[in-house]
Design a protein around this motif. Sequence first.
Motif, PDB file in Angstrom:
ATOM      1  N   ALA A 176      -2.315  29.264  61.444  1.00 54.92           N
ATOM      2  CA  ALA A 176      -2.390  27.929  62.038  1.00 54.92           C
ATOM      3  C   ALA A 176      -3.174  26.974  61.142  1.00 54.92           C
ATOM      4  O   ALA A 176      -2.780  25.813  60.946  1.00 54.92           O
ATOM      5  CB  ALA A 176      -3.029  28.013  63.422  1.00 54.92           C
TER       6      ALA A 176
ATOM      7  N   ASP B 251       8.455  21.591  67.639  1.00 56.20           N
ATOM      8  CA  ASP B 251       7.558  22.578  67.022  1.00 56.20           C
ATOM      9  C   ASP B 251       7.600  22.507  65.496  1.00 56.20           C
ATOM     10  O   ASP B 251       6.869  23.222  64.819  1.00 56.20           O
ATOM     11  CB  ASP B 251       7.923  23.989  67.496  1.00 56.20           C
TER      12      ASP B 251
ATOM     13  N   ARG C  86       5.775  26.053  63.705  1.00 55.93           N
ATOM     14  CA  ARG C  86       4.454  26.655  63.841  1.00 55.93           C
ATOM     15  C   ARG C  86       4.523  28.057  64.442  1.00 55.93           C
ATOM     16  O   ARG C  86       3.952  29.010  63.904  1.00 55.93           O
ATOM     17  CB  ARG C  86       3.553  25.765  64.710  1.00 55.93           C
ATOM     18  N   THR C  87       5.197  28.190  65.573  1.00 60.70           N
ATOM     19  CA  THR C  87       5.227  29.485  66.248  1.00 60.70           C
ATOM     20  C   THR C  87       5.913  30.535  65.380  1.00 60.70           C
ATOM     21  O   THR C  87       5.480  31.693  65.318  1.00 60.70           O
ATOM     22  CB  THR C  87       5.948  29.371  67.602  1.00 60.70           C
TER      23      THR C  87
ATOM     24  N   ARG D 241      -3.260  34.986  63.221  1.00 61.89           N
ATOM     25  CA  ARG D 241      -2.739  33.786  63.866  1.00 61.89           C
ATOM     26  C   ARG D 241      -3.590  32.562  63.536  1.00 61.89           C
ATOM     27  O   ARG D 241      -3.071  31.485  63.231  1.00 61.89           O
ATOM     28  CB  ARG D 241      -2.681  33.990  65.383  1.00 61.89           C
ATOM     29  N   ALA D 242      -4.890  32.719  63.586  1.00 61.74           N
ATOM     30  CA  ALA D 242      -5.788  31.596  63.315  1.00 61.74           C
ATOM     31  C   ALA D 242      -5.651  31.129  61.865  1.00 61.74           C
ATOM     32  O   ALA D 242      -5.631  29.922  61.589  1.00 61.74           O
ATOM     33  CB  ALA D 242      -7.231  31.991  63.609  1.00 61.74           C
TER      34      ALA D 242
ATOM     35  N   MET E 126      -1.020  25.911  58.179  1.00 62.38           N
ATOM     36  CA  MET E 126      -0.017  24.912  58.525  1.00 62.38           C
ATOM     37  C   MET E 126      -0.643  23.535  58.712  1.00 62.38           C
ATOM     38  O   MET E 126      -0.064  22.517  58.309  1.00 62.38           O
ATOM     39  CB  MET E 126       0.748  25.354  59.765  1.00 62.38           C
ATOM     40  N   ASP E 127      -1.809  23.489  59.318  1.00 61.41           N
ATOM     41  CA  ASP E 127      -2.505  22.206  59.477  1.00 61.41           C
ATOM     42  C   ASP E 127      -2.836  21.602  58.112  1.00 61.41           C
ATOM     43  O   ASP E 127      -2.699  20.390  57.903  1.00 61.41           O
ATOM     44  CB  ASP E 127      -3.798  22.389  60.280  1.00 61.41           C
TER      45      ASP E 127
ATOM     46  N   ILE F  39       3.571  31.716  62.552  1.00 64.59           N
ATOM     47  CA  ILE F  39       2.535  32.600  63.089  1.00 64.59           C
ATOM     48  C   ILE F  39       3.107  33.982  63.392  1.00 64.59           C
ATOM     49  O   ILE F  39       2.508  35.013  63.042  1.00 64.59           O
ATOM     50  CB  ILE F  39       1.898  31.972  64.338  1.00 64.59           C
TER      51      ILE F  39
END
Length: 331
Positions: free
Chosen positions: A129, A266, A103-104, A125-126, A132-133, A107
């Motif tokens: 994220a 992660d 994830r990190t 970033r949002a 990925m979700d 981003i």
Amino acid sequence: MATDPSAVRPFSLGTFSLAGGVPFPGLITGEEVLDLRTVPVLRGAPGANPGTRDLLERWSEVLPVLRDLSSSTGGSGRHRLADLRVHAPVRPRQILQSGANYRTHVIDLAVAHEPEGGRPAEQVRAEAAAMMDRRAAEDQPYVFVGLPSSVTGPYDDVVVPSWCTRPDWELELAAVIGEPAFRVSPERAPQHVAAYTIANDITARELVFRRDMPEIGADWLRAKNAPSFTPLGPYLVPAEFVADPGDLRVTLKLNGRTMQDESTKDMIFDVARLVSYISRTVELLPGDVVLTGSPAGNGMHWGRFLRAGDVMEGSITGLGAQRNTCVAEEV
């Protein structure tokens, strides 16, 4: 009588050679290596020179023998680890590589690739994220194919091609297949993983996206597969000695400075889901290697890429460490 697995002395497998000699599979316990060619039950046909892949092809038969050997001492065919050259622990037929699986890291890359004057970093970033979700919910890892010819040893030089201007590091947990896997469920997938090791998925970052054909997408052939671009090893650590592959520390140091330091917690898709997903399309074979993606802290994030003379030191909890020096290609 076979040794009780719960009482087995931890061991690992590797590929070694004496100076100028033929590589051989070895069992590592502490600082000692047993040449497995000297064990009749593992040698196979007369005159055969088995490698670790041959052992992985008979993993269910071989593993109890290795457990017994790890608890024995003395006898012929033993060497000091310090006296041997360490090669890549296995030569896979196939390398399957997971991209964008931390994830990190995803981003950070999304922010780094945003053009100057583009969207605000927080918006990028949002959106990353949320993407990925969505991928996690839809069970859609991103996997591409690597070439075995890119594999090199854990202490060998990484040769930076003359055409590569932005070579980047990507330390990764690698799962090594023992039992063939085709269309297996996530619940069954761990039974097909024989061992774990370390891979550094070197990337020519400037070639990931080709400007002459942006509509086609990533060019993984040139970006990932130059000779020596996949340092592998040092050893194959049997899965029974890796308590939780989803909770290991992945650390890479460049010239002594820590650049990557992240937990496999992660990961978006764990090892079981990756192996299961790949097996829907590809029959995974003994010795094949599944790279699980790289955590945050690549050169793209730091704005600093590999140069001749750089030394990379990569380690993962319980799997040992590799050390590779970058050298410029001789032209």
